[in-house]
Design an enzyme around this catalytic site. Structure first.
Site, PDB file in Angstrom:
ATOM      1  N   LYS A  60      -0.501   4.901   4.576  1.00  0.00           N
ATOM      2  CA  LYS A  60      -1.395   3.970   5.273  1.00  0.00           C
ATOM      3  C   LYS A  60      -0.893   3.709   6.684  1.00  0.00           C
ATOM      4  O   LYS A  60       0.293   3.445   6.900  1.00  0.00           O
ATOM      5  CB  LYS A  60      -1.517   2.650   4.501  1.00  0.00           C
ATOM      6  CG  LYS A  60      -2.563   1.709   5.077  1.00  0.00           C
ATOM      7  CD  LYS A  60      -2.872   0.569   4.117  1.00  0.00           C
ATOM      8  CE  LYS A  60      -3.893  -0.397   4.694  1.00  0.00           C
ATOM      9  NZ  LYS A  60      -5.193   0.275   4.975  1.00  0.00           N
TER      10      LYS A  60
ATOM     11  N   HIS B 228       0.839  -1.202   0.000  1.00  0.00           N
ATOM     12  CA  HIS B 228       0.000   0.000   0.000  1.00  0.00           C
ATOM     13  C   HIS B 228       0.874   1.251   0.000  1.00  0.00           C
ATOM     14  O   HIS B 228       2.078   1.179   0.216  1.00  0.00           O
ATOM     15  CB  HIS B 228      -0.917   0.033   1.225  1.00  0.00           C
ATOM     16  CG  HIS B 228      -2.106  -0.886   1.114  1.00  0.00           C
ATOM     17  ND1 HIS B 228      -2.022  -2.222   1.406  1.00  0.00           N
ATOM     18  CD2 HIS B 228      -3.392  -0.650   0.743  1.00  0.00           C
ATOM     19  CE1 HIS B 228      -3.215  -2.786   1.219  1.00  0.00           C
ATOM     20  NE2 HIS B 228      -4.057  -1.854   0.818  1.00  0.00           N
TER      21      HIS B 228
END
Length: 260
Positions: free
Chosen positions: A153, A149
């Site tokens: 995040k 990600h």
């Protein structure tokens, strides 16, 4: 039938995507945009109430479906306020612990409530088909996962990775907490047979990649899901909101309920 929508965190990346997609959908009407206290300044949306007080907003938009992609603590609080006023809630927040999930379950007894750590139709279809793959391959195949990600995040592993890994464990008849391995370092010895490794990569602006590996004798299978845009998750949330608007309380709904 038009579904009224209230979006939390409307100034954020996901919130802004939800605002744009809601306004572009003739079956939806954006009636409220809410930010955290003191952060609503500068937010202006035509035909929409903008506020930093959800408790004050909801009596003005009865029946509107709230969409919340904020934080675990905020989502739990949102569900409680929504239950007070009778507004359905779609929660897409990840990183909720067991206690926070239990709080959502409690609020779901009072108001229609939906929670999915991943709103993608593709991921939720994978959750339906993976058990058959695991069972067909048999116990000789080791199962691992890598998730990637963007660098902003906050939770790790991702909620989607955990959901997928739990699905794999259940297909083998294992308790995930007993077999998970989220980090390997140093002299760790041979890999136990009953183990699922989930490794995390973070960097750049990757929306979300999840690859499951099935390592068998003389071969391996890789199953990958890649999200190319936040619109994937936003579209899923809006689909869930339309569906939830006609549901009753008493159950914490998931994407499987919408797909089915």
């Amino acid at each position: 039938m038009t579904t009224d929508i209230v979006i939390l965190g409307a100034k954020g990346r996901m919130g802004n995507t939800l605002v744009n997609l809601t306004q572009a959908d003739d079956d939806l009407r954006l009636v409220g945009a809410c930010e955290r206290p003191g952060n609503a300044d500068g937010l202006s949306i035509d035909g929409c109430i903008v506020t930093d007080d959800l408790d004050e907003l909801l009596p003005q938009v009865p029946g509107a479906v709230i969409i919340d992609f904020t934080s675990p603590e905020t989502s739990v609080a949102t569900a409680k306020v929504a239950a007070k006023h009778g507004n359905p809630v779609v929660v897409g927040t990840t990183g909720l612990n067991k206690e926070e999930q239990a709080e959502l379950e409690k609020s779901a007894q009072e108001v229609p409530l939906f929670w999915a750590p991943n709103m993608s139709v593709g991921v939720n279809t994978l959750l339906k088909v993976l058990p058959a793959l695991v069972q067909a391959l048999g116990s000789e195949y080791d199962m691992e996962m890598v998730e990637t990600h963007h660098k902003m995040k906050k939770d790790s592993p991702s909620g989607t990775a955990l959901k997928l890994a739990q699905c794999l464990a259940e297909a083998r008849g294992w308790e995930y907490d007993d077999v998970k391995n989220h980090c390997r370092d140093g002299i760790i010895g041979e890999r136990p047979h009953e183990e699922i490794g989930v490794q995390t990569l973070r960097g750049g602006d990757v929306v979300g990649d999840h690859t499951m590996f099935f390592f068998g004798p003389g071969e391996r299978i890789e199953v990958t899901h890649r999200a190319h845009s936040r619109e994937t998750f936003a579209s899923g949330a809006l689909r869930a909101a339309k569906w939830l608007s006609s549901q009753s309380s008493g159950k914490l709904y998931a994407m499987a309920d919408v797909i089915e």
